[in-house]
Design a protein around this motif. Sequence first.
Motif, mmCIF file in Angstrom:
data_model
loop_
_atom_site.group_PDB
_atom_site.id
_atom_site.type_symbol
_atom_site.label_atom_id
_atom_site.label_comp_id
_atom_site.label_asym_id
_atom_site.label_seq_id
_atom_site.Cartn_x
_atom_site.Cartn_y
_atom_site.Cartn_z
ATOM 1 N N ILE A 1 -13.636 -4.562 -0.903
ATOM 2 C CA ILE A 1 -11.841 -5.504 -1.135
ATOM 3 C C ILE A 1 -11.398 -5.423 -0.178
ATOM 4 O O ILE A 1 -10.318 -5.717 0.475
ATOM 5 N N LYS A 2 -11.828 -4.230 0.969
ATOM 6 C CA LYS A 2 -10.651 -4.116 2.547
ATOM 7 C C LYS A 2 -11.799 -5.416 3.139
ATOM 8 O O LYS A 2 -10.216 -5.266 3.810
ATOM 9 N N SER A 3 -12.978 -5.444 2.921
ATOM 10 C CA SER A 3 -13.236 -6.640 3.785
ATOM 11 C C SER A 3 -12.973 -7.687 2.946
ATOM 12 O O SER A 3 -13.736 -8.815 4.022
ATOM 13 N N ILE B 1 -4.059 -1.964 -10.100
ATOM 14 C CA ILE B 1 -4.511 -2.518 -9.518
ATOM 15 C C ILE B 1 -4.681 -2.209 -8.343
ATOM 16 O O ILE B 1 -4.401 -1.671 -6.904
ATOM 17 N N VAL B 2 -6.565 -2.858 -7.202
ATOM 18 C CA VAL B 2 -6.743 -2.656 -6.108
ATOM 19 C C VAL B 2 -6.799 -3.973 -5.360
ATOM 20 O O VAL B 2 -8.079 -4.524 -5.418
ATOM 21 N N THR B 3 -5.900 -4.048 -4.410
ATOM 22 C CA THR B 3 -5.819 -4.856 -3.421
ATOM 23 C C THR B 3 -6.077 -4.547 -1.869
ATOM 24 O O THR B 3 -6.149 -3.596 -2.289
ATOM 25 N N THR C 1 -3.801 -2.068 -1.196
ATOM 26 C CA THR C 1 -3.516 -0.629 -2.315
ATOM 27 C C THR C 1 -4.504 -0.159 -2.207
ATOM 28 O O THR C 1 -5.143 0.630 -2.575
ATOM 29 N N ALA C 2 -5.848 -0.703 -0.883
ATOM 30 C CA ALA C 2 -7.213 -0.293 -1.489
ATOM 31 C C ALA C 2 -7.063 1.877 -0.368
ATOM 32 O O ALA C 2 -7.820 2.606 -1.197
ATOM 33 N N ASP C 3 -6.708 1.674 0.726
ATOM 34 C CA ASP C 3 -6.822 2.854 1.401
ATOM 35 C C ASP C 3 -5.808 4.041 0.463
ATOM 36 O O ASP C 3 -6.592 5.368 0.482
ATOM 37 N N ALA C 4 -5.041 3.634 -0.073
ATOM 38 C CA ALA C 4 -4.475 4.457 -0.482
ATOM 39 C C ALA C 4 -5.010 4.536 -2.501
ATOM 40 O O ALA C 4 -4.877 6.140 -2.385
ATOM 41 N N ALA D 1 -6.222 8.765 -3.587
ATOM 42 C CA ALA D 1 -6.351 8.844 -4.738
ATOM 43 C C ALA D 1 -7.486 9.515 -5.988
ATOM 44 O O ALA D 1 -7.034 9.957 -6.627
ATOM 45 N N ASN D 2 -8.615 9.084 -5.206
ATOM 46 C CA ASN D 2 -9.611 9.256 -6.830
ATOM 47 C C ASN D 2 -10.992 9.742 -5.819
ATOM 48 O O ASN D 2 -11.541 8.372 -5.460
#
Lengths: 327, 318
Positions: free
Chosen positions: A267-269, A309-311, A314-317, A321-322
């Motif tokens: 997702i980050k890439s 949702i993870v986009t 929000t990926a780093d956060a 958290a997980n």
Amino acid sequence: MRFEIGLVAALAMLVGCSGGEEAKTGTTGSETPSTEKALVVFSQANSQDPWRKVFDAETKAAAAKHQKHFEFDMQDAAGDPGKQNNIVDTFIVKQPKVLLISPTDDGVKPSVEKAFDAGIPVILLDRDFKGSDKFTAYIGGDNKDIGRQAGEYVAKRLNGKGTVLMIQGIAQIGPTIDRRGGFMEVMAKHPGITVIEGDDCGYQRQKARSYMETFLQKGQKIDCVYGHNDEMAIGARLAWDAANPSGGAAPIFVGIDACQQEVVDLIKSGKLDATFKYPTPGAAGVELAAKIIKGEKPTEKRMILPTEIVTKETADAYMTANPNLAK
Amino acid sequence: MALSARKLGFGWLSHVQRYQGLIGLLLLLVVAYSLDAKHFYDPRNLANILNQLAVPGILAVGMTFVILTGGIDLSVGSLLGLLNCVVSTWIVAGTGLVPSIAYTLFLGIAIGGGIGYIVSATRLQPFIVTLAAMVSLRGVAYVYTNNGTVSGLGDKLNFLIAPQLGIPLSAWIMLGLTGVSALVLWGTVFGRNVYALGGNEEAARYAGLRLTWIRVGAYAANGLCVAIAALIFTARNTNGDPSAGTAYELDAITAVVVGGTSLLGGYGGVLGTFVGAMFIVCLNVLLILKGVNTYVGMGWKGLIILIAVYLQSVGRRR
């Protein structure tokens, strides 16, 4: 003759010994077995996909925290309801204080009801049974809601127009029906979006990849790929990349589960656009079991764990958290 | 065959080979006693073992017929899945119990017999024919149920697993089926022909035996066993699931081989198979009681098949 019988005996002993060892490493908190300690058993449907692996890891970690209070034993049914019935029936012989179970499908209902009728509190994890209230509590995510949220996200990204290829999970099970149903519910409100119902790829990356490879041969234009889990979204993305080596405008790739490091990295890439967390219920289940052993009653019969949702944003956060994501 | 072993100075070996299942089972029971006597020898566990025994045990009885002819049937798991869906669908749709059960038994016999006929008529290896059947029948089960499970069966078939005279009816059925099969194999012309076909096909042909009908009979008997196992499976799971029975053929084959029947055909019998099935189920239960990881357990089962087949082949090499 003595030699041969000795050989067979030695092998049998080997089976026995390794059985003992396995029991020690496979269960947490059995280093000092005492007959008085309460027993909590967990029957897992299968441990074959990354989500289940995280589920297993979190359940074991939670049980390890309670090893002073109870012994913990788990068995995996390898996806076979017949086998899971056998496991639960055999668990009943050990008279556990709590039965945690993630059922393979409705076929396990008889043995679970038998356990419940025998007075063993039953906590259903992730999946429940149609038309049965013989359980103490249910803990799981809401797949229908996740399907709806995925639908809303896709509709917004496509501005209500385009073609979506939906790559489907195991056809006959609840999560697939809900992830599909919730999504289609939203799509019904957006007549500009066409949904192509892809094959049952069994929640598996390689099946989704082969399916997508074949699908792309048709040359049909698609704007979004919605996989019923991340593994299949990744498989489809890999097929897309292989078919379009020079890049070009890729469709939106959306998955579900958000339980792997790899997915967050993708997702980050920008290889995947979004995924929705499907929360693992194991830790909450073990905590509830601990409460039940202390004599407390569960406050609610159905505990629904929230999604998110993870986009890219929000990926780093999400990663912070997980910390238990599958590697 | 026992003779050839004796000639080589392995007289005792033929006894081990004949009773290898029993030796294995006794060893397992001793191991179980030393590991977890408290739970394993609990009377409730005996009921538990009998409950679990019926499906693999009946499948193994059917498989014995096929293996005795020198064949193998990889399709029994898929056929069980299909019949599980068929009987569930019929009962849920409101058809009476008797016609639903009769139809299931008929389908089992017809499909089993059909496979036997194809093996005979095409002279293809049974491995290939039944592999094809395994794939097709599984597909048919999914199409039949429209990719879903069939629920709403309730306890209509529960009488099959309810206790009668202290043990589940399913266990009685299994014992009865084993007894009848033993009589058929040892006491009837058909039974002797099954051994003759598996022992030496050429000789059986020159002796004028109607090989096609012997094969069809053996595979049909297997199909009937699969249908009975499917009914008991359905009673236990109370739903129809197109994925039901995946890989059950392997447990059936393992039980037959552990029970001392030769995979080459012509040697062995259903009493050994009964012991073999008991061995598999006791092993499964013990692995669960001791908390052994499922996949580690699969590794052990593979090793046991290898040892059993090896013991069968010692002293028989030409």
